[in-house]
Design a protein around this motif. Structure first.
Motif, PDB file in Angstrom:
ATOM      1  N   UNK A  90      45.753  52.541  37.129  1.00 46.33           N
ATOM      2  CA  UNK A  90      46.894  52.836  36.268  1.00 46.33           C
ATOM      3  C   UNK A  90      47.350  51.580  35.531  1.00 46.33           C
ATOM      4  N   UNK A  91      47.099  50.456  36.162  1.00 41.42           N
ATOM      5  CA  UNK A  91      47.491  49.185  35.554  1.00 41.42           C
ATOM      6  C   UNK A  91      46.382  48.178  35.827  1.00 41.42           C
ATOM      7  N   UNK A  92      46.144  47.300  34.864  1.00 43.27           N
ATOM      8  CA  UNK A  92      45.008  46.383  34.952  1.00 43.27           C
ATOM      9  C   UNK A  92      45.484  44.948  34.719  1.00 43.27           C
ATOM     10  N   UNK A  93      45.006  44.049  35.560  1.00 45.14           N
ATOM     11  CA  UNK A  93      45.197  42.615  35.332  1.00 45.14           C
ATOM     12  C   UNK A  93      43.908  42.052  34.764  1.00 45.14           C
ATOM     13  N   UNK A  94      44.011  41.327  33.678  1.00 46.69           N
ATOM     14  CA  UNK A  94      42.822  40.673  33.136  1.00 46.69           C
ATOM     15  C   UNK A  94      42.968  39.160  33.320  1.00 46.69           C
ATOM     16  N   UNK A  95      42.062  38.611  34.130  1.00 46.63           N
ATOM     17  CA  UNK A  95      42.082  37.166  34.433  1.00 46.63           C
ATOM     18  C   UNK A  95      40.772  36.590  33.940  1.00 46.63           C
ATOM     19  N   UNK A  96      40.715  36.418  32.645  1.00 50.68           N
ATOM     20  CA  UNK A  96      39.459  36.101  31.972  1.00 50.68           C
ATOM     21  C   UNK A  96      39.645  34.908  31.052  1.00 50.68           C
ATOM     22  N   UNK A  97      38.551  34.294  30.634  1.00 53.49           N
ATOM     23  CA  UNK A  97      38.667  33.208  29.657  1.00 53.49           C
ATOM     24  C   UNK A  97      39.303  33.719  28.361  1.00 53.49           C
ATOM     25  N   UNK A  98      40.075  32.865  27.704  1.00 52.68           N
ATOM     26  CA  UNK A  98      40.626  33.196  26.404  1.00 52.68           C
ATOM     27  C   UNK A  98      39.525  33.834  25.544  1.00 52.68           C
ATOM     28  N   UNK A  99      39.931  34.753  24.706  1.00 58.92           N
ATOM     29  CA  UNK A  99      39.056  35.438  23.751  1.00 58.92           C
ATOM     30  C   UNK A  99      38.449  36.723  24.295  1.00 58.92           C
TER      31      UNK A  99
ATOM     32  N   UNK B 190      50.446  56.542  44.871  1.00 57.78           N
ATOM     33  CA  UNK B 190      50.577  55.073  44.806  1.00 57.78           C
ATOM     34  C   UNK B 190      49.874  54.531  43.554  1.00 57.78           C
ATOM     35  N   UNK B 191      50.501  53.607  42.892  1.00 61.72           N
ATOM     36  CA  UNK B 191      49.913  53.065  41.666  1.00 61.72           C
ATOM     37  C   UNK B 191      48.589  52.370  41.966  1.00 61.72           C
ATOM     38  N   UNK B 192      47.590  52.699  41.142  1.00 61.45           N
ATOM     39  CA  UNK B 192      46.270  52.104  41.352  1.00 61.45           C
ATOM     40  C   UNK B 192      46.100  50.909  40.416  1.00 61.45           C
ATOM     41  N   UNK B 193      45.595  49.832  40.994  1.00 58.01           N
ATOM     42  CA  UNK B 193      45.551  48.562  40.270  1.00 58.01           C
ATOM     43  C   UNK B 193      44.137  48.012  40.272  1.00 58.01           C
ATOM     44  N   UNK B 194      43.723  47.407  39.161  1.00 58.13           N
ATOM     45  CA  UNK B 194      42.437  46.729  39.095  1.00 58.13           C
ATOM     46  C   UNK B 194      42.589  45.300  38.626  1.00 58.13           C
ATOM     47  N   UNK B 195      41.664  44.471  39.039  1.00 59.78           N
ATOM     48  CA  UNK B 195      41.636  43.078  38.575  1.00 59.78           C
ATOM     49  C   UNK B 195      40.310  42.842  37.861  1.00 59.78           C
ATOM     50  N   UNK B 196      40.390  42.562  36.594  1.00 60.12           N
ATOM     51  CA  UNK B 196      39.198  42.272  35.809  1.00 60.12           C
ATOM     52  C   UNK B 196      39.050  40.751  35.734  1.00 60.12           C
ATOM     53  N   UNK B 197      38.001  40.254  36.336  1.00 65.98           N
ATOM     54  CA  UNK B 197      37.843  38.807  36.464  1.00 65.98           C
ATOM     55  C   UNK B 197      38.449  38.356  37.776  1.00 65.98           C
ATOM     56  N   UNK B 198      37.919  38.904  38.878  1.00 63.06           N
ATOM     57  CA  UNK B 198      38.602  38.742  40.171  1.00 63.06           C
ATOM     58  C   UNK B 198      38.160  37.516  40.940  1.00 63.06           C
TER      59      UNK B 198
END
Lengths: 345, 345, 345, 345
Positions: free
Chosen positions: D70-79, D1-9
């Motif tokens: 395997x895939x990462x979501x980045x939910x962070x301030x611009x820059x 199963x694809x492993x997913x992370x959220x940076x800025x959760x």
């Protein structure tokens, strides 16, 4: 014309003082202070006031405040007033303080719930400004400890019944609900729109520090020690406070008995309204006003009475009652500045 | 696949049933009825469902409903179900009724608070669908009287403590607060936006007809007659119900005792969550879910316990618990269809 | 003291008239009429007014109204006023009508958007009561067609720029947003709390019948036919209206040019406030007041100007402007009764 | 199963990602990072998730994130993303970035509205993740610049009409309205309950930095430079965004022409719903969903079209579209994890 100042004018209670005092026919608002907004026009902090309030906020200076005022409202965090009020009084100013600093007769209670008290002598002369109950003492007071919003909403319906011995003093439970403005203008997740708009919750369950303030007054009026269980809740609305108080009856009492007791006590008092039979208080009906609306129900099956009271937490629960106190202290009409017609919605 | 129908699909509880059942993995939603919207596509009544729910509403016809379903949810005004449910059961359908018609063991109580009961025989076989308490009876039931939202929120925290004798049964007071969806979709000034958006008020003070439903269950579980004082209030939010319940302790009990009692009773039950120490339930945390969050505080000074419970009145307080009942009746996983991840805000 | 009556006192505009007129220093409120609440005390319909407004509502009787008043406000559904106002005027009463019935110079426009007009003669003498623009005509008017809330919010920022030729009259687009009180007190799903509290939507897109009212006035002031695209939206709040108007510039204009044009036109006018540079109108800042706050931005890249205006739809958009019209007609101070200090929140 | 992370959760977009990914059938959520809440259980930050999300937040460590995903979501301030995403990609991770950092083809535009770009090479390979328009490019992308909520709501209705030459590209005006969650979880007076609950206002009038993002895409699709006037407003609700877009028609077009153009373009696309004639989008109907509802009106008199689109700013405007992008990148069903049945209210 009496000159008035507001120290701490940009919090919600302070701003509400500015609103009321700006429209007061018998006083002149001469100085506003704010630490955070020193030198900023008040109407820039609260743009609704543009064209109405021309004053700019000042950093607090005792000399300036004393020069420019006859009476001072202090709307500051607990602890600050006890440090600055003594000087104001010494220099001849009357003071209405909206914090807890001068609300307790028994300083040790204050100290156990807040911090060491820095102005014990002055505290002894301070009067608890619950206008409908302590009118006579307020008239001659130099310093008023203006009641908190929770105590105001809870004490007004209870005191008449307590004094007449209707209630079993060991059974009092007060379940209060407050609009979000009670949390003030300081930023916090608790008042962050998305966290509160579809939220209802209790907080500080049975440990809120308004309880000792309530208990001291209730005990004094009942002539015996009264302990209560008090639970405050947060309602997703701006203004308004409703308190539902439960108590067992100490003796048989009909709805008519309760009504008569309340009606007698508040006869001629302009800011307490008894709801008609079969109607109940609603915070909507007191919004923006200095009224306390009171309703009740006798639960005969359980030999209990349910008291319900509604106030605007920023008006009768803070700035409005503070101005009412000022009116009494100055010998003005008690309702001066507080007679704006209520909004229908 | 089990075929399911919703009779009365366009009120808020009915629509919430449609939402949950449309996403349920083990049943097929086959028919929706609505008097007001007969022949209107459901997604026209609730446009959020466009592209998701394809059914049109039908006028109620017992033949059609019986032909097309194995189990029926009735989400109708009190009194209508007792007239139509008997036929459904006779024709072999299982029924979960969301009205009060099948909630009372003692029909005379129902009759004194509602009206004469038209299906007393069936009522004797009905089971009160408080899933966490009556799981075993629900498994074999043909008809479920699905609990009201107020009783659900109040009974879940109370029953474990009552059963263990912690509470003085003469002292129970429940102060409930409900979002506006509890008033339903029927138009009224009470739910008119401008009259409620900045309003908080009580209604039916100590006379709400949910009390007898609560008292019957409490008395059964306590093994003694229990009377309560119950006051519901209206909160300006869409969904959510919070009940603050006060009771004197019948014997010394620490916070740990209370916690253990609740934790034991709800051990392994998927929809009751105990709040951590120092945190309290918030309707925001259960919105859209079938959870009941429970917190409490022991008020040692007054020898009382304060119980606080939060539910979504439309889910655990209505449609969600109804589906949970169905799951139990059909031998499905109790949580089937009810596992949508909660919204953070 | 001038005697004043409100015909149709229990809708939201009528109730707001009662609020303002009860606190007006120069007139006496003598009669309130209501079809729905005949013989009911007004304070029972709006309990916030308990102890403040003592009148009971009456069924409408022209004789009674004429006997008891010098000036009459009619806050009724379109069509009713044109049937009753002519008699009032014939009997010497001044009338401020809050419906659309007397807003159009060109009766044929009224007739194409509403219905046949039953009082064409009187309509010819009626004056459009946009106080800041038609002050001189209002002074001598017997009948005022009080502007709608959408037209008021949109016309005030536009007219000065139009008159000075700044705008390309073929490019005007007005995107308006109104609080829910604009939908009135009549029950409807549109104003049902649960359907609106977390909802934002447009309605009557580019077909709202306020457009012709706007276009007639704009055309008159521009000296050329002006057509606009107008889209109203509904905001989940009680009071307030914000209109964002877009137009291409007909000639080069800087922010300073726009500001000067607006400032000149409204110089000395008490109820129009220009926002400071870098600040924008907010309905919160005008709530409960008769102000119209105006801000703007020159979008140089696209050679457009964006005008933003905020009013309280029930005050400057209805009852407040109606009272302002009365003040002008009676030669009173234009601000009489309209000077309540705005609320900070 | 694809492993997913959220940076800025723990911001609102991040938390919404957690909600959706926790319920996603084809991926496993393995790591959440948060600077502010490192080592705090996610369910303590968002108690609604108690019992559902068991992960604790971690401080960001590229090694740990790369090991566990395997895939990462980045939910962070611009820059911030342009500083960390290059390493993630170098180490073989696919990335969906929710900030503006990878949304611009023309880096110089980004730099003039934000800051110098630190990852220009990677930016060249990034794909603008407007799923309904750039599906094919997204399939093969390593990095997605997930569109902003304003651009999403505005581009979806416009692009089909632009591509077919219906619109005069010099006349586009977009008037957007956003719920408060768009302001994020960071504390500010703008999102302080009492300042927003009865407030409606515009902000960043004709200067919002979403305009260049919109204009770049519009220009690309129109094949000519397109400039727009864009004005965002703040609505007192939690979730939801409605954009009303105005444009002159470049050629005669009937309502049927417009409808056909939109219907053709979005034929078979699961998340765009065209409203029926005479009905309009409402944010209530898309709340909590990944839908974009589109309605329109041809204003024949003025030769304009009015386009109206509604999305949930946190779902289709952020986390939902991000997951939709992931689904496309991974070759999953485009709707996986996004099929929760909408709430009726």
């Amino acid at each position: 014309m009496t000159r008035v100042g507001v120290v701490g004018a940009t919090g919600y209670a302070g701003a509400e003082l500015v609103r009321i005092l700006s429209g007061h026919p018998d006083v002149e608002l001469t100085i506003l202070t704010s630490r955070q907004y020193a030198e900023v026009p008040f109407a820039k902090v609260y743009p609704s006031m543009a064209g109405v309030v021309d004053l700019a906020c000042k950093a607090y200076s005792p000399d300036q405040v004393c020069d420019m005022t006859d009476i001072v409202f202090t709307a500051l965090p607990h602890k600050v007033p006890m440090e600055i009020v003594p000087e104001l009084v010494r220099r001849g100013k009357k003071v209405v303080d909206l914090s807890a600093d001068f609300r307790f007769s028994d300083v040790s209670k204050y100290e156990s719930f807040y911090q060491p008290h820095a102005a014990k002598d002055l505290n002894e002369k301070a009067v608890y400004g619950l206008c409908e109950v302590y009118f006579d003492q307020i008239k001659d007071a130099a310093v008023i400890g203006n009641p908190g919003c929770y105590p105001t909403s809870m004490l007004l319906p209870l005191i008449p019944l307590l004094k007449k011995g209707f209630l079993d003093t060991r059974t009092i439970i007060a379940d209060s609900k407050s609009g979000v403005s009670g949390a003030g203008r300081s930023l916090s997740l608790t008042a962050h729109f998305c966290e509160v708009h579809e939220s209802f919750k209790a907080y500080k369950v049975a440990e809120h520090r308004h309880s000792p303030e309530m208990e001291e007054v209730l005990s004094r009026e009942a002539g015996t020690q009264v302990n209560i269980t008090f639970v405050p809740h947060l309602v997703p609305m701006i203004r308004g406070m409703l308190t539902t108080t439960y108590a067992s009856l100490a003796r048989k009492a009909s709805a008519e008995d309760i009504r008569n007791c309340l009606a007698d006590f508040y006869s001629g008092r302009p800011f307490v309204r008894l709801c008609a039979d079969n109607s109940v208080p609603d915070t909507l009906h007191v919004r923006g006003t200095n009224y306390c609306d009171i309703g009740f129900k006798v639960d005969e099956r359980n030999n209990r009475v349910v008291l319900i009271s509604a106030i605007d937490n920023l008006v009768k629960g803070a700035a409005g009652q503070a101005v009412q106190n000022m009116n009494i202290m100055l010998g003005l009409n008690e309702t001066a500045g507080l007679t704006g017609v209520p909004f229908p919605i």
